[in-house]
Motif scaffolding. Sequence first.
Motif, PDB file in Angstrom:
ATOM      1  N   ARG A 145       0.829  -1.202   0.000  1.00  0.00           N
ATOM      2  CA  ARG A 145       0.000   0.000   0.000  1.00  0.00           C
ATOM      3  C   ARG A 145       0.871   1.263   0.000  1.00  0.00           C
ATOM      4  NH1 ARG A 145      -5.217   1.268   0.861  1.00  0.00           N
ATOM      5  NH2 ARG A 145      -5.837  -0.881   1.100  1.00  0.00           N
ATOM      6  N   ALA A 146       1.932   1.239   0.807  1.00  0.00           N
ATOM      7  CA  ALA A 146       2.804   2.415   0.869  1.00  0.00           C
ATOM      8  C   ALA A 146       3.421   2.685  -0.500  1.00  0.00           C
ATOM      9  CB  ALA A 146       3.887   2.219   1.915  1.00  0.00           C
ATOM     10  N   MET A 147       3.917   1.610  -1.136  1.00  0.00           N
ATOM     11  CA  MET A 147       4.592   1.785  -2.422  1.00  0.00           C
ATOM     12  C   MET A 147       3.633   2.302  -3.489  1.00  0.00           C
ATOM     13  SD  MET A 147       7.625   0.988  -1.731  1.00  0.00           S
ATOM     14  CE  MET A 147       7.960   0.732  -0.005  1.00  0.00           C
ATOM     15  N   SER A 148       2.333   1.979  -3.354  1.00  0.00           N
ATOM     16  CA  SER A 148       1.392   2.406  -4.392  1.00  0.00           C
ATOM     17  C   SER A 148       0.649   3.681  -4.003  1.00  0.00           C
ATOM     18  CB  SER A 148       0.387   1.285  -4.678  1.00  0.00           C
ATOM     19  OG  SER A 148      -0.353   1.009  -3.512  1.00  0.00           O
ATOM     20  N   THR A 149       1.017   4.284  -2.856  1.00  0.00           N
ATOM     21  CA  THR A 149       0.340   5.519  -2.464  1.00  0.00           C
ATOM     22  C   THR A 149       1.171   6.718  -2.876  1.00  0.00           C
ATOM     23  OG1 THR A 149      -0.674   4.428  -0.574  1.00  0.00           O
ATOM     24  CG2 THR A 149      -0.615   6.823  -0.523  1.00  0.00           C
ATOM     25  N   GLU A 150       0.528   7.617  -3.614  1.00  0.00           N
ATOM     26  CA  GLU A 150       1.257   8.765  -4.134  1.00  0.00           C
ATOM     27  C   GLU A 150       1.767   9.649  -3.000  1.00  0.00           C
ATOM     28  OE1 GLU A 150      -1.092  11.129  -6.790  1.00  0.00           O
ATOM     29  OE2 GLU A 150       0.488  12.639  -6.850  1.00  0.00           O
ATOM     30  N   GLU A 151       0.930   9.783  -1.950  1.00  0.00           N
ATOM     31  CA  GLU A 151       1.298  10.686  -0.865  1.00  0.00           C
ATOM     32  C   GLU A 151       2.576  10.236  -0.168  1.00  0.00           C
ATOM     33  OE1 GLU A 151      -1.852  11.277   1.933  1.00  0.00           O
ATOM     34  OE2 GLU A 151      -0.743  12.825   3.013  1.00  0.00           O
ATOM     35  N   PHE A 152       2.781   8.920  -0.101  1.00  0.00           N
ATOM     36  CA  PHE A 152       4.003   8.400   0.508  1.00  0.00           C
ATOM     37  C   PHE A 152       5.218   8.889  -0.266  1.00  0.00           C
ATOM     38  CE2 PHE A 152       7.228   5.025   0.038  1.00  0.00           C
ATOM     39  CZ  PHE A 152       7.739   5.016   1.320  1.00  0.00           C
ATOM     40  N   TRP A 153       5.149   8.766  -1.595  1.00  0.00           N
ATOM     41  CA  TRP A 153       6.293   9.169  -2.426  1.00  0.00           C
ATOM     42  C   TRP A 153       6.500  10.668  -2.412  1.00  0.00           C
ATOM     43  CZ3 TRP A 153       9.544   5.569  -3.340  1.00  0.00           C
ATOM     44  CH2 TRP A 153       9.109   4.237  -3.486  1.00  0.00           C
TER      45      TRP A 153
END
Lengths: 464, 281
Positions: free
Chosen positions: B46-54
């Motif tokens: 989920r983290a890798m696919s969340t834009e906000e994380f990046w």
Amino acid sequence: MRDRPPPPGTPPGPPPAAPRTAPTRRALLRAAGALGATAATGGLLTGCGTAIGQGFTGGAGPASKLDFWNPFTGGDGARMVEMERAYRERHPGIDLNATTFVWGDPYYTKLTLATLGDRPPQVAITHLSKIPTLAGAGLLREIGDDELAAQGMTADRFDERAWQKAHHDGALRAIPLDTHPFVLYVRTDIAKKAGLLGPGGALPDVDGPEEFLDALRAAKEVTGAWGCSIASTKDPSTCFRLFWSLYRQLGGQLVADEGQRVVIDMAAAEEAFAYVQRLTREKLVPTGVDSPGAITLLTSGRAGFLLDGVWQILAVQDAKVPFDMRPFPRIFREAAYACHADSHGLVLPKSPSEKAQRADTALEFVRSLLDASDAWAGGGHVPAWLPTQRSAAYRKLEPQSHYAAAADGAAYDPSAWYSGAGSSLHNRLGDVCASVLGGRTAPGRGAARMREELRELAATPSPL
Amino acid sequence: MLAPFGFFYLVFLIGPLLYLLVAGFFNTSLVKGGLGEWVGLENYRRAMSTEEFWTSLWHSMWFTVLTTVPLVLLALVLALLTDRFSQGRWFFRLAFFAPFVLPSSVISLMFMWIFADQIGLAQSWAKSLGSETPPSWLGDPDWAMLSIAAATVWWTIGFNFVIYLAALQEIPRDVHEAAALDGAGPWQRIRHVVVPMLGRATTLVTVLQLVASLKVFDQIYMMTGGGPDRATEPALLYVYNTGFTEGRVGYASTVSLVLFVVILLISLVWFALLRRTEKEG
């Protein structure tokens, strides 16, 4: 731990026996050691009675002790201390231990973790918009009609909307203390110069999309700067409140099924945003002020109106300028009147045992706070306790009583684990609204961005 | 002798770190007891696919670039200048170091006033310099991060400055004299003698600065709260928002762990690079 009076009925202990001769260093050391040992054993023996002792043992504590947590500082904090004092005077047998934490996440995380760790306070303040999360996680004790009635509290004595919002899954989880809507502040002197005041100094009629803009234009001509100020920098919640008030007047909803389904009405969202942008395009509303700045613009006479929460009344009063307040204007007529609002409520966090819960004492304390809610109303909040709201004293309270009607149009946050005071819903949607207000995002694009944010939130696994 | 330290290290550092590692594989919630349910690598996915994380990770990096470069170069320049004073050096040392002593809340409040719209100093300076519509320093997504970085440089430059000044005073006078006798001018002495001899100080300063900048939180939390439009949200604030505001402790643990590994890797790579150039030198 503040505001804790000495427990009644405990006379000061006898003074320690003074040594007759001049003490030697060794004697002093020995005495100090003995004193320390006594204190330690004494602490262990009475450990269940002290807050620290209870922290370690998880004991229920003496029946006379009542812990109360709240997030009130500033003017609200001072009023709450006053209300606690009234309770203490009438109940000298109860050791009321009121603790204040910083509002927002710091407060709610502590309340949550203390309850999970079986060390909750007997009574705590919460925003009613947080009930879906707190009650959904099973942290709140249900409050039964009987025990409530035993303290003279019945449904018909509470503001209806707040009372409804205090329920979760059909059971009462909180006792509403107030409603605090998003309202319109008016500088009466500026309004008068702008020719907006009716006969007898009555408040300007600013309902309707064009009427409100006209009023702002007239005020702007007088101030030479702005018509109305709204905080949009570092204040996503205020931006969300503005959007939500307009959007609800258009009849729109955002999410359903406790936040799992997005039901945004794109046309209504775009229309609400288009109106928001009209405010700034004509430079009637500034785009780069934060919350204290927005208030300063009003009090320094550079804006004739201010859209903000009722709790700012103290800050405006402090400036000693002539002003009045009224409900958020009715811009759209597509649906029933609505303005963003939230409420404070008193909850009984679930204790590990009935002995620790002390529900009867807790409810008695709640009733005492409600009875003192005329003091609370001074801070701007509309009392949810009808005996106070309908009292002659409250009706005479100005300008507080002028916007009491806003409570009838109270539009609470949609029910979801990510909504409520200071929540992700406020932060994310408020950011979008601030961007629209600032002219960086077009209304249609704003509505689309809002839908994206909501879809993302709805797809996020709930922590409940 | 190590026992008391070891105990606290274990209880307050290793323990929580292990808990963090474990919680990252569960849907641990702030509003529920225990670790929750095992979700395997779901949080990572989920983290890798969340834009906000990046974007938040990128903001941390961008802030690091914006602060580390001036904080190292400017500190060196100030130290070199101060070192030339034989008298009154204490005054400059105090003047440049003083802001570093202030708590983050104080500098945040100060700069919120300075950067304030309409009434702030920064806007009136910009106006006196000829800008008709000065930017909203903290309210404009294009300027907010730069403004925070500028405040941070003013605030923390004293630390690097003091380290450089101490290192400069370690350089023996004879080296300067020998270089001067060999005909090196002042600029050449700085370029070919002083700066290479400050190598170890530079390694220390840059590594500490990288770590400090990558874990930025306080001043951003207070000055913009991550806004406007999340333009200044660093990785740690994302952790805070997901962990404390949303109560998703398991997910926030995953993000913290990723951030921890990123900071560790960047520091190690940087350290290794510096070491190699030092040896080659």
